[in-house]
Design an enzyme around this catalytic site. Sequence first.
Site, short mmCIF file in Angstrom:
data_model
loop_
_atom_site.label_atom_id
_atom_site.label_comp_id
_atom_site.label_asym_id
_atom_site.label_seq_id
_atom_site.Cartn_x
_atom_site.Cartn_y
_atom_site.Cartn_z
N SER A 125 0.84 -1.20 0.00
CA SER A 125 0.00 0.00 0.00
C SER A 125 0.87 1.25 0.00
O SER A 125 1.97 1.25 0.57
CB SER A 125 -0.85 -0.02 1.27
OG SER A 125 -1.43 1.24 1.48
N TYR A 134 -2.08 -1.31 10.74
CA TYR A 134 -2.31 -1.82 9.38
C TYR A 134 -1.12 -1.48 8.49
O TYR A 134 -0.56 -2.36 7.80
CB TYR A 134 -3.60 -1.21 8.79
CG TYR A 134 -3.71 -1.42 7.30
CD1 TYR A 134 -4.01 -2.68 6.78
CD2 TYR A 134 -3.47 -0.38 6.40
CE1 TYR A 134 -4.07 -2.88 5.40
CE2 TYR A 134 -3.53 -0.57 5.04
CZ TYR A 134 -3.83 -1.82 4.54
OH TYR A 134 -3.88 -2.03 3.17
N LYS A 156 2.03 -3.89 6.46
CA LYS A 156 2.44 -3.85 5.05
C LYS A 156 3.96 -3.65 4.96
O LYS A 156 4.65 -4.33 4.20
CB LYS A 156 1.70 -2.75 4.29
CG LYS A 156 0.21 -3.00 4.14
CD LYS A 156 -0.06 -4.25 3.32
CE LYS A 156 -1.53 -4.61 3.26
NZ LYS A 156 -1.78 -5.93 2.70
P1 NAD Z 1 -11.07 -7.18 0.83
O1 NAD Z 1 -11.32 -7.19 2.30
O2 NAD Z 1 -12.20 -6.90 -0.08
O3 NAD Z 1 -10.41 -8.57 0.38
C1 NAD Z 1 -9.56 -9.30 1.22
C2 NAD Z 1 -10.03 -10.74 1.18
O4 NAD Z 1 -9.16 -11.52 2.02
C3 NAD Z 1 -11.44 -10.94 1.71
O5 NAD Z 1 -12.18 -11.71 0.77
C4 NAD Z 1 -11.27 -11.70 3.03
O6 NAD Z 1 -12.34 -12.58 3.28
C5 NAD Z 1 -9.96 -12.42 2.79
N1 NAD Z 1 -9.17 -12.72 3.99
C6 NAD Z 1 -8.78 -11.90 4.98
N2 NAD Z 1 -8.02 -12.55 5.87
C7 NAD Z 1 -7.92 -13.84 5.43
C8 NAD Z 1 -7.27 -15.00 5.91
N3 NAD Z 1 -6.56 -14.98 7.03
N4 NAD Z 1 -7.38 -16.14 5.19
C9 NAD Z 1 -8.10 -16.18 4.04
N5 NAD Z 1 -8.73 -15.11 3.54
C10 NAD Z 1 -8.65 -13.96 4.22
O7 NAD Z 1 -9.86 -6.14 0.57
P2 NAD Z 1 -9.29 -5.55 -0.78
O8 NAD Z 1 -9.64 -4.11 -0.84
O9 NAD Z 1 -9.61 -6.44 -1.92
O10 NAD Z 1 -7.74 -5.61 -0.46
C11 NAD Z 1 -6.93 -6.69 -0.88
C12 NAD Z 1 -5.50 -6.45 -0.39
O11 NAD Z 1 -5.03 -5.20 -0.90
C13 NAD Z 1 -5.39 -6.37 1.13
O12 NAD Z 1 -4.18 -7.01 1.52
C14 NAD Z 1 -5.29 -4.88 1.39
O13 NAD Z 1 -4.60 -4.59 2.58
C15 NAD Z 1 -4.54 -4.40 0.17
N6 NAD Z 1 -4.78 -2.99 -0.13
C16 NAD Z 1 -6.07 -2.54 -0.33
C17 NAD Z 1 -6.30 -1.18 -0.58
C18 NAD Z 1 -7.69 -0.66 -0.74
O14 NAD Z 1 -7.90 0.55 -0.65
N7 NAD Z 1 -8.69 -1.50 -1.02
C19 NAD Z 1 -5.22 -0.29 -0.67
C20 NAD Z 1 -3.93 -0.78 -0.51
C21 NAD Z 1 -3.72 -2.14 -0.24
N1 UFG Z 2 -12.51 11.37 3.05
C1 UFG Z 2 -13.52 12.25 3.39
N2 UFG Z 2 -14.70 11.74 3.87
C2 UFG Z 2 -14.91 10.41 4.02
C3 UFG Z 2 -13.87 9.50 3.67
C4 UFG Z 2 -12.68 10.02 3.21
O1 UFG Z 2 -13.36 13.46 3.25
O2 UFG Z 2 -15.99 10.01 4.47
C5 UFG Z 2 -11.25 11.91 2.52
C6 UFG Z 2 -10.02 11.57 3.35
O3 UFG Z 2 -9.82 12.55 4.35
C7 UFG Z 2 -8.93 11.55 2.28
C8 UFG Z 2 -9.65 11.05 1.03
O4 UFG Z 2 -11.03 11.28 1.27
O5 UFG Z 2 -8.47 12.86 2.02
C9 UFG Z 2 -9.45 9.55 0.79
O6 UFG Z 2 -9.76 8.83 1.96
P1 UFG Z 2 -9.94 7.24 1.96
O7 UFG Z 2 -10.35 6.85 3.33
O8 UFG Z 2 -10.83 6.84 0.84
O9 UFG Z 2 -8.50 6.70 1.60
P2 UFG Z 2 -7.09 6.91 2.34
O10 UFG Z 2 -6.20 7.59 1.36
O11 UFG Z 2 -7.25 7.51 3.66
O12 UFG Z 2 -6.62 5.40 2.55
C10 UFG Z 2 -6.75 4.39 1.54
C11 UFG Z 2 -6.93 3.03 2.21
C12 UFG Z 2 -5.67 2.64 2.93
C13 UFG Z 2 -4.51 2.71 1.98
C14 UFG Z 2 -4.41 4.07 1.35
C15 UFG Z 2 -3.31 4.16 0.34
O13 UFG Z 2 -8.01 3.08 3.14
O14 UFG Z 2 -5.79 1.33 3.39
O15 UFG Z 2 -5.64 4.39 0.71
O16 UFG Z 2 -3.45 3.15 -0.58
F1 UFG Z 2 -3.38 2.44 2.66
#
Ligand code: NAD
Ligand code: UFG
Length: 336
Positions: A124, A148, A152
């Site tokens: 991330s 979290y 990572k």
């Molecule tokens: P998500 O929660 O939709 O998907 C994660 C999946 O992993 C889920 O289906 C959950 O059931 C499964 N899971 C969790 N723990 C498990 C375990 N111990 N064993 C088996 N399955 C398990 O999340 P996502 O948004 O698809 O994110 C996927 C990955 O990308 C995560 O590692 C997350 O940290 C990373 N990531 C996501 C974002 C974002 O904004 N969505 C940003 C940066 C990184």
């Molecule tokens: N924001 C609002 N109102 C809301 C939600 C968010 O104003 O209800 C603003 C936040 O302050 C920020 C922007 O929208 O300025 C984006 O916020 P998000 O919560 O959508 O995303 P973040 O950048 O805070 O974090 C996300 C994921 C993290 C990841 C990161 C970088 O939640 O897990 O992107 O990939 F690490």
Amino acid sequence: MNILVTGGAGYIGTHTCVALLEAGYSVIVADNLSNSNIQALDKIKEIAQKELIFYQVDVTDEKSVDKIFTNHEIDGVIHFAGLKAVGESVEKPLAYYHNNIVSTMILVRACQNYKVKRFVFSSSATVYGDNNVPFKENMSLLPTTNPYGETKAMSERILTDTVKATPGFSVALLRYFNPVGAHESGLIGEAPNGIPNNLMPYVTQVAKGKLEKLKVFGNDYRTIDGTGVRDYIHVLDLAEGHVAALNNLIEGTHIYNLGTGRGTSVLELVKAFEEANGIEVPYEIVERRTGDIASCYADASKAKRELGWTAKRDIIAMCRDAWRFEKNYKEFVETV
Ligand code: NAD
Ligand code: UFG
């Protein structure tokens, strides 16, 4: 080639499974469904018109993971499975360290035991902390403000050290920026439980009338209009980035930013959503959210140079596709 996709039933995982199947890979999903729904797997098959294999297992359980590697000749692993709610990680640090770190260690050990040479990890942009934008892969990482983010950074470290000690092992650390949007079919997308923490799902739920108005967290940042700036990336572009990483993986550790390289403020995103969908999104400005930074966007040139990958879809497509899924999802839930 058989690719084990952990967390393949989740938001990014489902889209990546579709992209892998369309690219000709065979897919084995391992997911405990802790944050996803089994129906998502049928949707993947429906979109790709191909089959996949599913194991409902927890990837922190070494025996279950071992069984998958015994049953199939795995050629590569994409490790999505993890807990991802920043706020929750502050309240439940042990759950986050256990789930996110132990899973990585068990999967890497299985790769060593079964001579699997390719590993792609979901990292991330949060590992950059409050660095100067645009974020580049070779920047020193700054401490993140929550467990979290630490999981990572630690997983990246574990993988990097393992590569040094394992000849022939190839690892891609993919640092995602802000994934949004959904598949154009409207069949798969992001469906968070409860009140969304992230901006786009909050906006779609306001548009739907499920939530009254968006709370914009601060308008006094040093950004174009004072609101937070992020690099939103369409989840389909992100999915294609995984296929590109897998196709180009060579021995060693390789870090790639998966972002567009463009920053969009909260108010710009709201305006784009209104323009893309013809729906007004009421909002109010409230206090800053603790732990937020002003700006976060990628220098995405390394992925372009080395993987031949760039994000193609713009913010309007992201807003349109996110909204289409929200509408469909509502219908889906009502009919279940
Ligand atoms: P998500 O929660 O939709 O998907 C994660 C999946 O992993 C889920 O289906 C959950 O059931 C499964 N899971 C969790 N723990 C498990 C375990 N111990 N064993 C088996 N399955 C398990 O999340 P996502 O948004 O698809 O994110 C996927 C990955 O990308 C995560 O590692 C997350 O940290 C990373 N990531 C996501 C974002 C974002 O904004 N969505 C940003 C940066 C990184
Ligand atoms: N924001 C609002 N109102 C809301 C939600 C968010 O104003 O209800 C603003 C936040 O302050 C920020 C922007 O929208 O300025 C984006 O916020 P998000 O919560 O959508 O995303 P973040 O950048 O805070 O974090 C996300 C994921 C993290 C990841 C990161 C970088 O939640 O897990 O992107 O990939 F690490």
